[in-house]
Write a protein that holds these residues in place. Sequence first.
Motif, mmCIF file in Angstrom:
data_model
loop_
_atom_site.group_PDB
_atom_site.id
_atom_site.type_symbol
_atom_site.label_atom_id
_atom_site.label_comp_id
_atom_site.label_asym_id
_atom_site.label_seq_id
_atom_site.Cartn_x
_atom_site.Cartn_y
_atom_site.Cartn_z
ATOM 1 N N ARG A 1 -23.576 -36.762 -40.205
ATOM 2 C CA ARG A 1 -23.735 -36.997 -38.908
ATOM 3 C C ARG A 1 -24.653 -38.771 -39.209
ATOM 4 N N VAL B 1 -21.622 -39.939 -34.013
ATOM 5 C CA VAL B 1 -21.052 -39.113 -34.676
ATOM 6 C C VAL B 1 -21.382 -37.730 -35.353
ATOM 7 N N SER B 2 -20.885 -37.000 -35.196
ATOM 8 C CA SER B 2 -20.814 -35.927 -36.535
ATOM 9 C C SER B 2 -19.644 -35.034 -36.611
ATOM 10 N N GLY B 3 -19.351 -34.414 -38.088
ATOM 11 C CA GLY B 3 -18.028 -33.943 -38.068
ATOM 12 C C GLY B 3 -18.135 -32.782 -39.770
ATOM 13 N N PRO C 1 -11.880 -37.765 -35.644
ATOM 14 C CA PRO C 1 -11.187 -36.820 -34.677
ATOM 15 C C PRO C 1 -9.750 -35.580 -35.629
ATOM 16 N N SER D 1 -14.098 -30.580 -38.023
ATOM 17 C CA SER D 1 -14.698 -31.137 -36.583
ATOM 18 C C SER D 1 -15.031 -32.782 -36.336
ATOM 19 N N TYR E 1 -16.997 -34.610 -33.415
ATOM 20 C CA TYR E 1 -18.074 -35.279 -32.226
ATOM 21 C C TYR E 1 -18.828 -36.049 -31.807
ATOM 22 N N ASN E 2 -18.500 -36.539 -30.975
ATOM 23 C CA ASN E 2 -19.476 -37.698 -30.585
ATOM 24 C C ASN E 2 -20.626 -37.519 -29.552
ATOM 25 N N TRP E 3 -21.589 -37.658 -30.507
ATOM 26 C CA TRP E 3 -22.578 -37.702 -29.299
ATOM 27 C C TRP E 3 -22.925 -38.203 -27.958
ATOM 28 N N HIS F 1 -19.189 -36.929 -25.693
ATOM 29 C CA HIS F 1 -18.787 -35.944 -25.503
ATOM 30 C C HIS F 1 -18.370 -35.328 -25.873
ATOM 31 N N ALA G 1 -15.742 -33.262 -28.266
ATOM 32 C CA ALA G 1 -15.743 -32.413 -29.124
ATOM 33 C C ALA G 1 -14.352 -32.124 -29.619
ATOM 34 N N TRP H 1 -11.728 -30.297 -32.123
ATOM 35 C CA TRP H 1 -11.922 -29.018 -33.680
ATOM 36 C C TRP H 1 -9.826 -29.008 -34.290
#
Length: 123
Positions: free
Chosen positions: A7, A16-18, A45, A49, A51-53, A56, A58, A60
């Motif tokens: 993250r 971003v996280s994943g 992407p 997984s 996710y762009n905070w 939004h 998401a 996977w």
Amino acid sequence: MSVIFIRDKNSHGQEVSGYIDYAHRLKTEDFEVYFSGKKRLLPRPTDMSFYNWDSHIAVWNSTPNYQVIADNPEGLLFKYKRDRKILNVDPKAQPGDNSTRSPIVTELYTQAVIFDHVSRRKT
């Protein structure tokens, strides 16, 4: 078989996280730029997984090594395809059979965790 959770902020300043299938990314990408410090490893992407905070978004994706189980009421799970064991990435739960969770203390990322899964199935 390692899964890396990262993250942090991307080059646009967005958080971003994943979860990254380390073995799969090693096969599909040259990691010399990460090992040398020229680039920072960030989720994409196309990873297991993403996710762009800020936006939004998401996403996977299953990989050759892991099946993503995103519709689980208890949270995101990954099933290792070789031995069919579940990797639970919830920090409040045990990671699963033959798996460990190792939080990494670093100033390079907001948060980094390595999940290691040891397959017991013979090749």
